[in-house]
Write an enzyme that holds these catalytic residues in place. Structure first.
Site, PDB file in Angstrom:
ATOM      1  N   SER A   1      -9.639   1.723   2.228  1.00  0.00           N
ATOM      2  CA  SER A   1      -8.888   2.488   1.865  1.00  0.00           C
ATOM      3  C   SER A   1      -8.026   1.692   1.022  1.00  0.00           C
ATOM      4  CB  SER A   1      -8.429   3.138   2.324  1.00  0.00           C
ATOM      5  OG  SER A   1      -7.768   2.525   3.615  1.00  0.00           O
TER       6      SER A   1
ATOM      7  N   LYS B   1       0.767  -1.249   0.086  1.00  0.00           N
ATOM      8  CA  LYS B   1       0.167  -0.128   0.011  1.00  0.00           C
ATOM      9  C   LYS B   1       1.220   1.478   0.199  1.00  0.00           C
ATOM     10  CE  LYS B   1      -4.040   1.494   2.216  1.00  0.00           C
ATOM     11  NZ  LYS B   1      -5.234   1.106   3.254  1.00  0.00           N
TER      12      LYS B   1
ATOM     13  N   SER C   1     -10.381  -0.182   6.730  1.00  0.00           N
ATOM     14  CA  SER C   1      -9.429  -0.375   5.059  1.00  0.00           C
ATOM     15  C   SER C   1      -8.566  -1.802   4.495  1.00  0.00           C
ATOM     16  CB  SER C   1      -8.715   0.548   5.258  1.00  0.00           C
ATOM     17  OG  SER C   1      -9.177   2.023   5.436  1.00  0.00           O
TER      18      SER C   1
END
Lengths: 102, 476
Positions: free
Chosen positions: B155, B80, B179
Site C-alpha cells: 500500500s 505516507k 506494504s
C-alpha cells in the site's frame, strides 16, 4: 457458503448500509476468499484457547493524566462533524426505533 | 537554482554537501520541489505538497549554521498519508477522513522534527493501507516511475514512487503484510519492515495492530538504516514498543549463512523472470563468500490464509472507530443508527468494506474457533518454525513479490489475485521478524521492470540485514 442472510447480518453488525448490488458482490468475493482461507482447516495444529498469543504480556503504567487539562480539547472537538459547545452532538438515542433501515 | 544530482544523491552525500556549504537545505528543498512539479503530474505520488517546505528548509539551514546539524537535518522526506503530523491533513487516502487534520504528532514524526528534516508532503496509498497497488486509494492510482502503465505497488506506493522518481530523498511507509517491501521492490528501491515494536506505532493509523509497523524507504540500505535508527526506540505511548535490549543479537562467527525455503518457491504463480533473477542473486551471494543452504519451514504455506484471517479480524475492530461522530465524514440518516450505516457505507471504499465484512465473519459466534482461533494457533506454529530455522541459518531469502509491477487494472477486479501478491511478505508480519527488500535487477521487458529480493532475520537483527544488504548492493 455465505448466504444472503449472512451478508445482511454481517452488514448490520459492521454498521455498513449496503445496497443490494454491493451485497451480491460481497457475497461472491467473501465466498471466494473464505474458500481460499479454508485450507487452514486441514492444518496440523491444536487450538489452545487457554494459551497466550506469542509473547504478549501486560504492560502497566500509573493511571495519571499526562496532558495539561484542556490543552487538546479545542483541536479534538474542532474535528467533530457536529458539536455543541464542548460536546459532540449526536441524534437522540432513547425512544428511537431499533430498525437498521436508513 | 543550484543544479543538484538528485538521482545519485544519498543522505550522507546531502549531509556532507550541506555542512561544506556546497548547497543549502533551501537549495535542496527547491530542487525536490522542482522535480515534483516536473514529474508528479504523471506519477501522482503526492496527495499534497506542503506549502511551508521552504520555511522548514530555512529552519534547517539555521540549525546547520549553528553547528547543531545531525545526519538528517535538512533531508527532504515524504510521509505516507496514514502517519500523523500535527496540524496537517492525514486522510489515509480515504473519503471518510477527507480533510482530517491530525491533532498530534506520531512518535516517529516528533523524532524526525528533532532532527530537523524537511517534510515535503503526504504521499498516496491504498485506502487505510489495504491493498498492494494504490488502486484502492480514493484519490487515484500512483503510477510506477519505471513504466507509467503499471502500478507502483502498495500500500505504500506513493512512498516508493516518490523516492524512485527522485521526488524525495527518503520516505516513511507502513507495512502490515508487505506494504513497504512490495512497493520498494516494484519501484527498484530499498524498504524495511522492522521488528514488531521497534518503531512506535503511536500516531500511525491502525489497520492490523498486531501486524502494523512503520518502515523507512530509500535508494540505499545506508539511507534506510539512518532513517530507521533515527525513529526507533521504546515509547511510553505504545505499550508494544521495544528497546535495543529486548532481543539480544546472536554472535555470528564468520560469514552469515543464508537459508532458502526452496520447497516454498516451487509453488505456482511465481513469475519465471522473478525466479531466474532470484537464482542469480543467490549466485552473487555465493560469489561474495556467503554459504547458501536449504531451509525447511513446514507450515509456511499456511501464512497467507492465516494472514487473511488475522488481518481482517483486526481491521474490522480498528475500523469501528469511524462513526461520523468523533471525526471524519458524517452522512446523516434518520437516526443515530442511520448516521452510522450511511457514513460508513459512503466513507469507506470497496476493499475496506470487504475486509470489514470478512473480519466480522471470522470473529462472529460459531466461526470464531474454526477461523480466528485456528489462525492464531497456526501463527504461533509458523513463528516457531522460523525460530527453529534460525538455529541453522542467519537470514532467510526469498523474492519480495511473485511478479514485477503489473498493469493498472490487471488485478483489481479479483481481490484474491491481488492478495496472492503478499505470499512472501506476510510471514515477517505474522512472526514479528524484521525483513528488508533489496533491488536485485530488472526484467527483460521494455521498459525494464525492477525486481527485488527479501531477506528476513531474527527479531531485533536489523543490523545484520543492513550489513548483508550493503554487501549485496556494493555500499561498503
Amino acid at each position: 457458503m455465505i448466504t444472503d442472510k449472512d451478508i445482511n447480518k454481517l452488514a448490520d453488525l459492521a454498521r455498513l448500509g449496503l445496497s443490494d448490488v454491493e451485497k451480491q458482490k460481497l457475497q461472491k468475493d467473501v465466498g471466494s476468499i473464505l474458500a481460499y482461507v479454508d485450507q487452514i482447516k486441514s492444518a496440523p495444529v491444536e487450538i489452545d484457547t487457554k494459551g497466550r498469543v506469542g509473547s504478549v504480556k501486560n504492560v502497566m503504567r500509573e493511571d495519571e493524566v499526562l496532558n495539561e487539562t484542556g490543552s487538546n480539547t479545542e483541536a479534538l472537538l474542532s474535528e467533530a462533524p457536529k458539536r455543541e459547545g464542548q460536546y459532540l452532538k449526536v441524534k437522540k438515542i432513547l425512544g428511537s426505533s431499533d430498525s437498521f433501515e436508513i | 537554482m543550484k543544479n543538484i544530482d538528485l538521482k545519485n544523491l544519498t543522505v550522507k552525500k546531502a549531509h556532507d554537501a550541506m555542512i561544506k556549504g556546497e548547497f543549502s537545505a533551501s537549495d535542496l528543498a527547491e530542487a525536490y520541489l522542482e522535480q515534483i512539479k516536473k514529474v508528479d503530474p504523471e506519477i501522482h505520488a503526492y496527495l499534497e505538497v506542503y506549502g511551508d517546505v521552504k520555511e522548514q528548509a530555512k529552519k534547517a539551514d539555521e540549525k546547520i549554521k549553528a553547528g547543531k546539524a545531525t545526519l538528517l537535518t535538512g533531508i527532504p522526506i515524504a510521509v505516507k498519508d496514514n502517519i500523523l503530523i500535527k496540524g496537517r491533513i492525514a486522510s489515509s487516502a480515504s473519503k471518510i477522513l477527507e480533510g482530517y487534520k491530525a491533532t498530534y504528532d506520531a512518535t516517529a514524526i516528533s523524532k524526525l522534527k528533532e532532527e530537523g528534516v524537511v517534510f515535503l508532503g503526504r504521499v498516496n496509498m491504498d485506502e487505510f493501507a489495504m491493498g498492494g497497488s494504490t488502486e484502492n486509494s480514493a484519490y487515484g492510482v500512483t503510477k510506477n516511475p519505471h513504466d507509467t502503465l503499471r502500478v507502483s505497488g502498495g500500500s505504500s506506493g506513493g512512498s516508493a514512487a516518490a523516492v524512485a522518481m527522485n521526488g524525495a530523498l527518503v520516505s516513511l511507509g507502513s507495512d502490515t503484510g508487505g506494504s513497504v517491501r512490495q512497493p520498494a521492490s516494484l519501484c527498484g528501491i530499498v524498504g524495511l519492515k522492522p521488528t514488531y515494536g521497534s518503531i512506535s506505532r503511536h500516531g500511525l493509523m491502525a489497520m492490523g495492530s498486531s501486524l502494523d509497523q512503520i518502515g523507512p524507504l530509500g535508494k540505499t540500505v545506508t539511507d534506510v538504516e539512518i532513517l530507521f535508527n533515527a525513529i526507533k526506540g521504546k515509547d511510553s505511548k505504545d505499550s508494544t514498543s521495544i528497546s535495543d535490549k529486548t532481543y539480544l543479537p546472536k554472535k555470528i562467527s564468520g560469514k552469515p549463512v543464508i537459508g532458502v525455503p526452496r520447497e516454498f518457491l516451487k509453488g505456482p504463480g511465481i513469475n519465471p523472470e522473478v525466479l531466474k533473477n532470484f537464482n542469480e542473486a543467490l549466485e552473487k551471494f555465493e560469489k561474495l563468500g556467503f554459504k547458501v543452504v536449504d531451509v525447511k519451514l513446514p507450515n509456511i504455506s499456511y501464512s497467507l490464509p492465516v494472514y487473511y484471517i488475522v488481518m481482517p479480524a483486526e481491521v474490522s475492530s480498528n475500523m469501528s472507530r469511524f462513526d461520523g461522530v468523533k471525526y471524519g465524514l458524517l452522512k446523516e440518516g434518520k437516526d443515530l443508527m442511520g448516521d452510522y450505516l450511511k457514513s460508513r457505507a459512503e466513507g469507506f471504499g470497496s476493499e475496506v468494506r470487504r475486509r470489514i465484512i470478512l473480519g466480522t465473519y471470522v470473529l462472529s459466534a460459531g466461526y470464531y474457533d474454526a477461523y480466528y482461533n485456528r489462525a492464531i494457533a497456526l501463527r504461533r506454529l509458523i513463528t516457531e518454525d522460523f525460530i527453529k530455522a534460525f538455529n541453522d541459518v542467519d537470514v532467510i531469502l526469498t523474492p519480495t513479490a511473485p511478479s514485477p509491477a503489473f498493469k493498472i487494472g490487471e488485478k483489481i477486479t479479483d481481490p484474491l489475485q491481488l492478495y496472492l501478491e503478499d505470499i512472501f511478505t506476510v510471514t515477517a508480519n505474522l512472526t514479528g521478524m524484521p525483513a528488508i527488500s533489496l533491488p536485485s535487477g530488472f526484467t527483460s521487458d521494455s521498459p525494464a521492470l525492477p525486481l527485488g529480493i527479501q531477506m528476513t532475520a531474527r527479531h531485533g537483527e536489523e543490523e545484520l540485514l543492513f550489513n548483508i544488504g550493503k554487501t549485496f548492493l556494493n555500499e561498503l
